[in-house]
Scaffold this motif. Structure first.
Motif, PDB file in Angstrom:
ATOM      1  N   LEU A   1       0.827  -1.209   0.000  1.00 29.80           N
ATOM      2  CA  LEU A   1       0.000   0.000   0.000  1.00 29.80           C
ATOM      3  C   LEU A   1       0.860   1.258   0.000  1.00 29.80           C
ATOM      4  CD1 LEU A   1      -2.821  -1.093   2.468  1.00 29.80           C
ATOM      5  CD2 LEU A   1      -2.908  -1.015  -0.027  1.00 29.80           C
ATOM      6  N   ASP A   2       2.001   1.213   0.673  1.00 27.52           N
ATOM      7  CA  ASP A   2       2.897   2.371   0.694  1.00 27.52           C
ATOM      8  C   ASP A   2       3.347   2.754  -0.711  1.00 27.52           C
ATOM      9  OD1 ASP A   2       2.805   2.753   3.407  1.00 27.52           O
ATOM     10  OD2 ASP A   2       4.744   1.811   3.828  1.00 27.52           O
ATOM     11  N   VAL A   3       3.708   1.750  -1.512  1.00 27.56           N
ATOM     12  CA  VAL A   3       4.231   2.025  -2.851  1.00 27.56           C
ATOM     13  C   VAL A   3       3.103   2.141  -3.874  1.00 27.56           C
ATOM     14  CG1 VAL A   3       5.728   1.202  -4.716  1.00 27.56           C
ATOM     15  CG2 VAL A   3       6.404   0.863  -2.321  1.00 27.56           C
ATOM     16  N   ASN A   4       2.281   1.097  -3.969  1.00 30.80           N
ATOM     17  CA  ASN A   4       1.295   1.028  -5.051  1.00 30.80           C
ATOM     18  C   ASN A   4       0.155   2.024  -4.907  1.00 30.80           C
ATOM     19  OD1 ASN A   4       2.874  -1.101  -5.817  1.00 30.80           O
ATOM     20  ND2 ASN A   4       1.275  -2.637  -5.745  1.00 30.80           N
ATOM     21  N   LEU A   5      -0.263   2.275  -3.677  1.00 31.87           N
ATOM     22  CA  LEU A   5      -1.362   3.217  -3.460  1.00 31.87           C
ATOM     23  C   LEU A   5      -0.861   4.596  -3.049  1.00 31.87           C
ATOM     24  CD1 LEU A   5      -4.246   4.126  -3.219  1.00 31.87           C
ATOM     25  CD2 LEU A   5      -4.380   2.979  -0.996  1.00 31.87           C
ATOM     26  N   TRP A   6      -0.101   4.668  -1.955  1.00 37.27           N
ATOM     27  CA  TRP A   6       0.348   5.969  -1.490  1.00 37.27           C
ATOM     28  C   TRP A   6       1.264   6.646  -2.501  1.00 37.27           C
ATOM     29  CZ3 TRP A   6      -1.593   9.255   1.702  1.00 37.27           C
ATOM     30  CH2 TRP A   6      -2.454   8.805   2.717  1.00 37.27           C
ATOM     31  N   GLY A   7       2.005   5.863  -3.262  1.00 36.45           N
ATOM     32  CA  GLY A   7       2.830   6.460  -4.310  1.00 36.45           C
ATOM     33  C   GLY A   7       1.997   7.214  -5.321  1.00 36.45           C
ATOM     34  N   VAL A   8       0.854   6.640  -5.707  1.00 40.50           N
ATOM     35  CA  VAL A   8      -0.032   7.305  -6.665  1.00 40.50           C
ATOM     36  C   VAL A   8      -0.771   8.463  -5.997  1.00 40.50           C
ATOM     37  CG1 VAL A   8      -1.949   6.980  -8.280  1.00 40.50           C
ATOM     38  CG2 VAL A   8      -0.256   5.162  -7.974  1.00 40.50           C
ATOM     39  N   ILE A   9      -1.198   8.254  -4.740  1.00 34.98           N
ATOM     40  CA  ILE A   9      -1.827   9.367  -4.011  1.00 34.98           C
ATOM     41  C   ILE A   9      -0.883  10.566  -3.947  1.00 34.98           C
ATOM     42  CG2 ILE A   9      -2.634  10.149  -1.754  1.00 34.98           C
ATOM     43  CD1 ILE A   9      -3.711   7.307  -1.293  1.00 34.98           C
ATOM     44  N   HIS A  10       0.365  10.306  -3.586  1.00 34.89           N
ATOM     45  CA  HIS A  10       1.346  11.388  -3.518  1.00 34.89           C
ATOM     46  C   HIS A  10       1.506  12.074  -4.878  1.00 34.89           C
ATOM     47  CE1 HIS A  10       3.308   9.261   0.163  1.00 34.89           C
ATOM     48  NE2 HIS A  10       2.352  10.077   0.544  1.00 34.89           N
ATOM     49  N   GLY A  11       1.591  11.266  -5.931  1.00 34.99           N
ATOM     50  CA  GLY A  11       1.746  11.838  -7.272  1.00 34.99           C
ATOM     51  C   GLY A  11       0.577  12.729  -7.657  1.00 34.99           C
ATOM     52  N   CYS A  12      -0.640  12.272  -7.377  1.00 33.98           N
ATOM     53  CA  CYS A  12      -1.832  13.071  -7.709  1.00 33.98           C
ATOM     54  C   CYS A  12      -1.922  14.300  -6.808  1.00 33.98           C
ATOM     55  CB  CYS A  12      -3.087  12.218  -7.574  1.00 33.98           C
ATOM     56  SG  CYS A  12      -3.206  10.889  -8.795  1.00 33.98           S
ATOM     57  N   HIS A  13      -1.634  14.119  -5.523  1.00 27.84           N
ATOM     58  CA  HIS A  13      -1.721  15.221  -4.560  1.00 27.84           C
ATOM     59  C   HIS A  13      -0.754  16.347  -4.914  1.00 27.84           C
ATOM     60  CE1 HIS A  13      -2.261  17.185  -0.649  1.00 27.84           C
ATOM     61  NE2 HIS A  13      -0.945  17.270  -0.575  1.00 27.84           N
TER      62      HIS A  13
END
Length: 274
Positions: A118-130
């Motif tokens: 979740l840190d990489v696959n999800l939060w990585g994308v959340i961070h990118g969009c944010h």
């Protein structure tokens, strides 16, 4: 209302782009293809040497940057570096970085694997969009490509952490697309099945699951280059969902027509395959 999306804007041509996970696989293919289309590319990866290798393939139209997408400050720094190098905000952002985890049933999958995935696959994308979405809004044009997976809707057994992470990326992408509708900023979410990359070459995938995935990748996998081209062409058309293979399209339809039957059949098929 900005009408560019309705007239086939060539967003991915001559575009200044940022690609995460650009050191190999689909990410490298995106970076190379964006450069081939005349753009400049910041190639980010947690593996600095791999990012540099991608830049060497491209030449002086690319810049390498080490970035751990699970760390918000790293992604914010990446956006600043890209903006400084381009002399303006990025036009295209490809949130691609991800890892493969699988092989254990729910309850046996270590919580550390859940957290890491979740840190990489999800939060990585959340961070990118944010980080990048506000800059794109201010820029007034461009797009975001999020790399999910057919796992986002197929929900195969023994892949819970990976499935959950990619399902969330799909939901995030659809939400962002709704929020950016009519702004001239496109959102595309890529949902492939097997692509011939090194994603299964890690210790997060149980041995028997890795063997099965290797066979399926050999039989049905497509090249990352073709996936990158297909996705960027779809992004130019303003297309939200990209399912680049026939098996992904088939599962997408079957799951929605008969979700209960699909799920039970998938469970039986998985046990027989093992």
């Amino acid at each position: 209302m900005n009408l560019l999306p309705f007239f086939g804007a060539r967003r991915t041509h001559d575009a200044d782009a940022v690609v995460t996970g650009a050191g190999s696989g689909i990410g490298r293919a995106f970076a190379v293809e964006l450069a081939r289309r005349g753009g400049r590319v910041v190639c980010a990866d947690i593996d600095a040497a791999a990012a540099k290798q991608t830049v060497e393939l491209i030449g002086d139209r690319a810049l390498d940057r080490r970035c751990d997408v699970s760390v918000a400050s790293d992604v914010s720094d990446l956006a600043d570096v890209a903006e400084e190098w381009f002399g303006k905000p990025a036009d295209i952002v490809v949130n691609n970085a991800g890892i493969g985890i699988g092989g254990n049933v729910i309850g046996d999958t270590p919580l550390t694997d859940w957290q890491r995935t979740l840190d990489v696959n999800l939060w990585g994308v959340i961070h990118g969009c944010h980080v990048f979405a506000p800059r794109l809004r201010e820029h007034g044009r461009g797009g975001i490509v999020n790399v999910a997976s057919a796992a986002s809707f197929a929900a195969a057994p023994r892949m819970a952490a990976y499935n959950v992470s990619k399902a969330a990326v799909l939901a995030l992408s659809e939400t962002l697309a709704a929020e950016l509708a009519g702004t001239g900023i496109a959102v595309t979410v890529l949902c492939p099945t097997f692509v011939k990359t090194n994603i299964i070459d890690n210790d997060g995938i149980e041995e028997s699951a890795a063997r099965l995935a290797t066979k399926l990748m050999k039989w049905t996998g497509v090249s990352p280059d073709s996936v990158a081209r297909t996705t960027l062409d779809a992004h130019d058309r303003g297309q939200l969902h990209v399912l680049p293979q026939l098996d992904a399209k088939f599962v997408w339809q079957v799951k929605r027509l008969t979700p209960g039957t699909y799920t039970r059949a998938l469970g039986v098929a998985e046990r027989l395959a093992r």
